[in-house]
Design an enzyme around this catalytic site. Structure first.
Site, PDB file in Angstrom:
ATOM      1  N   GLY A  22       0.959  -1.314   0.030  1.00 35.73           N
ATOM      2  CA  GLY A  22      -0.273  -0.137  -0.015  1.00 35.73           C
ATOM      3  C   GLY A  22       0.856   1.112   0.096  1.00 35.73           C
ATOM      4  N   ILE A  23       0.182   2.417   0.612  1.00 36.89           N
ATOM      5  CA  ILE A  23       1.144   3.575   0.896  1.00 36.89           C
ATOM      6  C   ILE A  23       1.250   4.106   2.311  1.00 36.89           C
ATOM      7  CG2 ILE A  23      -0.116   4.314  -1.419  1.00 36.89           C
ATOM      8  CD1 ILE A  23      -1.693   6.297   0.163  1.00 36.89           C
ATOM      9  N   GLY A  24       2.187   4.771   2.520  1.00 34.66           N
ATOM     10  CA  GLY A  24       2.615   5.175   3.744  1.00 34.66           C
ATOM     11  C   GLY A  24       3.966   5.035   4.081  1.00 34.66           C
ATOM     12  N   ALA A  25       4.441   5.192   5.290  1.00 26.23           N
ATOM     13  CA  ALA A  25       5.732   5.039   5.858  1.00 26.23           C
ATOM     14  C   ALA A  25       6.320   3.610   5.709  1.00 26.23           C
ATOM     15  CB  ALA A  25       5.833   5.746   7.228  1.00 26.23           C
ATOM     16  N   GLU A  36      -3.623  -3.222  -4.771  1.00 25.35           N
ATOM     17  CA  GLU A  36      -5.072  -2.487  -4.554  1.00 25.35           C
ATOM     18  C   GLU A  36      -4.555  -0.953  -4.875  1.00 25.35           C
ATOM     19  OE1 GLU A  36      -7.454  -3.497  -1.149  1.00 25.35           O
ATOM     20  OE2 GLU A  36      -6.886  -1.318  -0.409  1.00 25.35           O
ATOM     21  N   GLY A  64      -9.654  -4.192   1.487  1.00 24.46           N
ATOM     22  CA  GLY A  64      -8.980  -5.202   0.750  1.00 24.46           C
ATOM     23  C   GLY A  64      -8.309  -6.100   1.596  1.00 24.46           C
TER      24      GLY A  64
END
Length: 426
Positions: free
Chosen positions: A210-213, A233, A331
């Protein structure tokens, strides 16, 4: 043949009536000009139902002063609507992201008006719906009326994210930059957990990330890997260095070979420029990307997810704090199951051992009324800053011992006492 009407946002939004159900396009594709025009009608509109997953606007329709005008019915809970969803002003509908398009196509949710953002039509009349296909395409295809913010800065992305201009009822031309989200700085725990997760990833793996740190730390530690693929996703700028270096090339994929596959993305202009008119990137509906049977066709599928808390049997709560709805099902289980079906696949949960307030995330029992997002039978790898353990095939007693071994040291003794009461250790 229907003729599209080009007009102002205020004129287009006049078609919305009391009691209508309105869908708003996902994250950077949220049509802010249309949303503002909708909010401007708050004094005359009543009981308009807003359906969405995550939007990039400020969620003004969810403010308390608009409670008589707009009711937020969210399929995922972002920061901008979290307060409303946990009050009488809104509600949350649990659903897997893989099945959300079905809600619209089969009229479990009947959409009157879809507010979307698209590119100008090409020479064949087709507009790109940009970087958010997810459930948005199904929502606009099933809506009675489509109102589109037509923006030349919308990327034209390969895949299934196109709509013909003749399907759009009202077009509002507006030029603006897409919303951006910068990569957050990782914490010390993120750095340690990310390294542990990267060590579990083999050459030739196909990633859901996913996204983020934390995802960015994982990606940063994959520089020496070979032949990684992306079937995910959502993705963000973190993949770009690995694509440019050739680490991510998709050569080991059985389906969509050598393609980066996702259903939506959110990042910076660099990311939007990268995916624009790039045949190596495919954005498809979440009914495809999140289908566990599709995910499992690729070997070494790796699903990386997070949790709010996990109990000693492996039950994951990733969406609520007690009964307070914090996010949603999304998801997570789609990809956890998909990775477990994949030959050599690895479902992985990366969590810090404690919250920012120092409370253990590994607990003997989930909080009262907490939602089980992923069942204990689905959970394999769990990673904290203290190590990685694999729960697959382990008994409840064995799981408890493994999870305690990666809990924060301050909580291990109390967890051992609680585990003894639950499982009667020898």
């Amino acid at each position: 043949m229907k003729k599209t009407k080009y007009c102002s946002a205020n004129e287009a939004l006049e078609v919305i009536k009391n009691g209508d159900s309105v869908f708003i396009h996902t994250v950077p594709m949220s049509p802010n000009i249309l949303i503002k025009a909708l909010i401007n009608r708050n004094k005359e509109l009543r009981n308009v139902n807003i359906f969405q997953i995550i939007t990039s606007d400020d969620g003004s329709y969810a403010k308390p002063e608009f409670k008589d005008s707009f009711n937020v019915k969210s399929l995922f809970v972002g920061r901008n609507v979290r307060r409303a969803v946990n009050t009488e002003q809104g509600s949350y509908t649990p659903a897997f992201l893989s099945q959300m398009p079905k809600l619209f196509k089969e009229k479990y949710i009947d959409i009157d008006v879809a507010l979307v953002q698209v590119s100008p039509p090409d020479k064949h009349g087709y507009c790109s719906i940009g970087v958010s296909v997810d459930l948005s395409k199904a929502a606009m295809e099933s809506a009675k009326i489509i109102i589109a913010q037509v923006n030349p800065n919308v990327p034209r992305v390969f895949g299934e994210g196109y709509i013909h201009i003749n399907q759009i009822d009202y077009a509002v031309e507006h030029t603006s930059s897409l919303a951006e989200v910068p990569s957050p700085a990782p914490s010390e725990n993120d750095i340690t957990i990310g390294k542990h997760i990267a060590n579990l990833i083999e050459d030739g793996s196909n990633l859901q990330i996913g996204i983020g740190a934390l995802p960015n730390v994982v990606l940063h530690n994959l520089n020496n890997h070979k032949n990684l693929g992306i079937h995910t996703e959502i993705f963000s700028d973190g993949i770009l260095p690995l694509v440019k270096s050739g680490v991510i090339n998709g050569k080991n994929k059985n389906i969509d070979k050598e393609k980066i596959v996702g259903t939506f993305l959110f990042g910076t202009k660099d990311l939007y420029d990268f995916v624009d008119d790039n045949p190596s990137v495919l954005l498809k509906p979440s009914s495809y990307t999140n289908n566990p049977c599709i995910i499992g066709q690729n070997e070494k599928a790796v699903a990386i997810n997070s949790a709010i808390e996990i109990d000693l049997t492996g039950q994951i709560c990733a969406e609520s704090i007690g009964n307070y709805q914090f996010s949603g099902v999304g998801g997570q289980l789609d990809f956890t199951l998909g990775a477990s079906l994949s030959e050599g696949g690895k479902p992985i949960f990366g969590i810090s051992s404690t919250t920012q307030k120092g409370v253990s995330k590994i607990v003997s029992r989930l909080k009262p009324s907490a939602n089980v997002t992923t069942t204990r039978a689905h959970v394999h790898w769990v990673v904290t800053e203290y190590g990685a353990v694999n729960l697959f095939g382990k008994s409840n007693k064995e799981r408890a011992k493994l999870l305690i071994s990666i809990a924060h040291p301050d909580y291990r003794e109390s967890l051992e006492r609680e585990a003894y009461e639950l499982f009667k250790f020898d």
